[in-house]
Design an enzyme around this catalytic site. Structure first.
Site, PDB file in Angstrom:
ATOM      1  N   HIS A 155      -1.925   2.634   8.727  1.00 34.58           N
ATOM      2  CA  HIS A 155      -2.378   3.354   7.754  1.00 34.58           C
ATOM      3  C   HIS A 155      -2.566   2.701   6.361  1.00 34.58           C
ATOM      4  O   HIS A 155      -2.784   3.136   5.153  1.00 34.58           O
ATOM      5  CB  HIS A 155      -1.396   4.483   7.503  1.00 34.58           C
ATOM      6  CG  HIS A 155      -1.294   5.461   8.571  1.00 34.58           C
ATOM      7  ND1 HIS A 155      -2.142   6.175   8.862  1.00 34.58           N
ATOM      8  CD2 HIS A 155      -0.460   5.483   9.437  1.00 34.58           C
ATOM      9  CE1 HIS A 155      -1.890   7.078   9.779  1.00 34.58           C
ATOM     10  NE2 HIS A 155      -0.877   6.487  10.350  1.00 34.58           N
ATOM     11  N   SER A 160       3.390   6.906   9.235  1.00 37.20           N
ATOM     12  CA  SER A 160       2.504   7.638   9.534  1.00 37.20           C
ATOM     13  C   SER A 160       2.648   9.174   9.091  1.00 37.20           C
ATOM     14  O   SER A 160       1.683   9.839   8.651  1.00 37.20           O
ATOM     15  CB  SER A 160       2.033   7.732  11.076  1.00 37.20           C
ATOM     16  OG  SER A 160       2.973   7.740  11.737  1.00 37.20           O
ATOM     17  N   LYS A 190      -8.803   4.115  12.047  1.00 36.17           N
ATOM     18  CA  LYS A 190      -8.380   4.825  10.719  1.00 36.17           C
ATOM     19  C   LYS A 190      -9.585   4.400   9.706  1.00 36.17           C
ATOM     20  O   LYS A 190     -10.472   5.105   9.713  1.00 36.17           O
ATOM     21  CB  LYS A 190      -7.151   4.843  10.643  1.00 36.17           C
ATOM     22  CG  LYS A 190      -6.266   5.509  11.648  1.00 36.17           C
ATOM     23  CD  LYS A 190      -4.739   5.606  11.639  1.00 36.17           C
ATOM     24  CE  LYS A 190      -4.040   6.485  12.721  1.00 36.17           C
ATOM     25  NZ  LYS A 190      -2.774   5.692  13.404  1.00 36.17           N
TER      26      LYS A 190
HETATM   27  C1  LIG Z   1      -2.442   5.828  14.649  1.00 37.08           C
HETATM   28  C2  LIG Z   1      -1.370   5.112  14.707  1.00 37.08           C
HETATM   29  C3  LIG Z   1      -1.394   4.099  15.904  1.00 37.08           C
HETATM   30  C4  LIG Z   1      -2.370   4.309  17.150  1.00 37.08           C
HETATM   31  O1  LIG Z   1      -3.583   3.943  16.835  1.00 37.08           O
HETATM   32  P1  LIG Z   1      -4.938   4.467  17.389  1.00 37.08           P
HETATM   33  O2  LIG Z   1      -6.032   3.365  17.365  1.00 37.08           O
HETATM   34  O3  LIG Z   1      -5.186   5.884  16.995  1.00 37.08           O
HETATM   35  O4  LIG Z   1      -4.317   4.359  18.933  1.00 37.08           O
HETATM   36  C5  LIG Z   1      -0.555   3.127  15.694  1.00 37.08           C
HETATM   37  N1  LIG Z   1       0.522   2.985  14.768  1.00 37.08           N
HETATM   38  C6  LIG Z   1       0.586   3.645  13.795  1.00 37.08           C
HETATM   39  C7  LIG Z   1       1.672   3.708  12.992  1.00 37.08           C
HETATM   40  C8  LIG Z   1      -0.478   4.746  13.716  1.00 37.08           C
HETATM   41  O5  LIG Z   1      -0.444   5.643  12.510  1.00 37.08           O
END
Ligand SMILES: *Cc1c(COP(=O)(O)O)cnc(C)c1O
Length: 394
Positions: free
Chosen positions: A209, A181, A240
């Site tokens: 991602h 991330s 996302k």
């Molecule tokens: C953003 C993210 C999460 C958390 O997801 P949310 O739905 O925002 O709580 C988990 N794992 C990774 C790799 C992330 O980038």
């Protein structure tokens, strides 16, 4: 009542340019890819809305219709009376999309990782986790009470040594971000699969991602690499690429049954509002059919990456929509971010403990909402600031 130790530690954080503060960013529905801040429209280069779906009228409409039909809240956890019809619809569609037996929706990605890992392993078990894995994975391991075997980022020799060291543990779980991330590079999935087989471990992949982004219909990186069937636990978010909120886990019928019985955040927490789930059903349809969004995102990433690289910036060696501009000092990253803001660009400084000490950065993330013209303009500004702030040599 002032709590003195808190005040002192906060002052120390502030002094080290490490204090975090909330700021308001207002979306501009007619200009996706921009946010208002301080009365100005800023090009948003920090959002994870990769496909530009966060303002999509069809999703808004689906959510509005569900809101009127289902009300505002589910009122109970899913195992009580909160499991409304849109859940069944979404999980069926997710399982079909991921070509697996079953899917299970969680409140968000953080909760999914914490819930899944703590449901799969416990005392006497071991989790092998990449050093750069997301904080929610780390927290899931801590909560599980399993041994935490952290391997150096993408270092398969180190992982192998740890797998060997802990070979006698009861259950073994390897867990990795598919796309990291804060660095935007990919996990070495082929190698991880070979190791998981050799040492008889489970493999869990977090596609936060990469879901929606890679694969012919946005299925994710494991799909794109043709290794989907070698992954035991598939996790992705609805926050996302989906543009909404929530998360999913896909896998075998047995896995999903297990999680439904053992994942505490699912059992002991109220179901997400059904309107949101109905929105995700619509978002998934768009993700599977509107291929142009992925094409635009890839063009944007490719252009932005190659432009910054040619200009001489250190942007690591990823190839995703996440482009880290590593600056080192926290202060430098804050300074760069605020200079970008003056130029009309929202690009937030990422500091420790989110990234390792001494690797503070601007983490650019691109979106299908951005045009190449907008990005070319941003690149010009970034290069000018890079020279001004001594990041690039003139
Ligand atoms: C953003 C993210 C999460 C958390 O997801 P949310 O739905 O925002 O709580 C988990 N794992 C990774 C790799 C992330 O980038």
């Amino acid at each position: 009542m002032v709590i003195l130790w808190m005040k002192k530690e906060l002052e120390a954080l502030d002094h080290a340019s490490m204090e975090r503060r909330l700021r308001i960013h207002i979306p501009i529905p007619e200009s996706p890819g921009y946010v208002m801040h301080g009365g100005r429209a800023l090009l948003d280069l920090s959002s994870n809305d990769y496909l530009g779906l966060a303002q999509h009228p069809a999703i808004i409409e689906a959510m509005r219709a569900a809101l009127l039909k289902e009300g505002v809240g589910a009122g109970a956890s899913r195992l009580v009376t909160g499991n409304r019809q849109p859940y069944a619809q979404l999980e069926k569609a997710l399982a079909a999309w991921q070509n697996c037996d079953a899917a299970l929706v969680f409140a968000n990605g953080y909760i999914a990782n914490v819930g899944v890992i703590s449901a799969l392993v416990g005392r006497g078990d071991v989790v092998f986790s990449d050093q750069l894995n997301h904080a929610s994975i780390v927290d899931g391991i801590i909560l599980s009470r399993a041994e935490h075997a952290r391997y150096r980022h993408n270092d398969m020799e180190h992982l192998r040594a740890l797998l060997h060291k802990f070979r006698d543990k009861r259950r073994k779980l390897i867990v990795t971000d598919a796309v990291f991330s804060m660095d935007g590079d990919q996990a070495r999935l082929h190698d991880l699969i070979a190791l998981k087989r050799e040492f008889n471990a489970l493999l869990m992949v977090d596609e936060a991602h990469s879901g929606g982004v890679y694969g012919p219909r946005g299925e994710g990186l494991t799909f794109a690499l043709g290794v989907k069937n070698d992954v035991d636990i598939h996790m992705g978010t609805l926050s996302k690429s989906f543009g909404i909120y929530g998360a999913y886990v896909c896998g075998s019928e047995t896995l999903i049954r297990w999680l439904m019985n053992k994942a505490r955040p699912l059992i002991y927490s109220t179901a997400l509002p059904p309107s949101l789930i109905a929105g995700a059903v619509q978002a998934l349809k768009l993700i599977q059919t509107e291929h142009w969004r992925r094409k635009r995102l890839f063009a944007a990433s490719e252009f932005f990456r190659s432009s910054l690289c040619e200009a001489g910036f250190n942007i690591g060696n990823g190839d995703s929509a996440i482009v880290p501009l590593v600056l080192g000092h926290n202060h430098k990253a804050l300074q760069f971010s605020s200079a970008l803001e003056n130029e009309g660009i929202a690009a937030i400084a990422i500091r420790p403990p989110t990234v390792p000490e001494g690797t503070a950065r601007i983490r650019f993330s691109l979106s299908a909402a951005h045009s190449l013209e907008e990005l070319a303009d941003a690149v010009t500004k970034i290069c000018r600031l890079g020279l001004q702030l001594g990041v690039l040599e003139s």
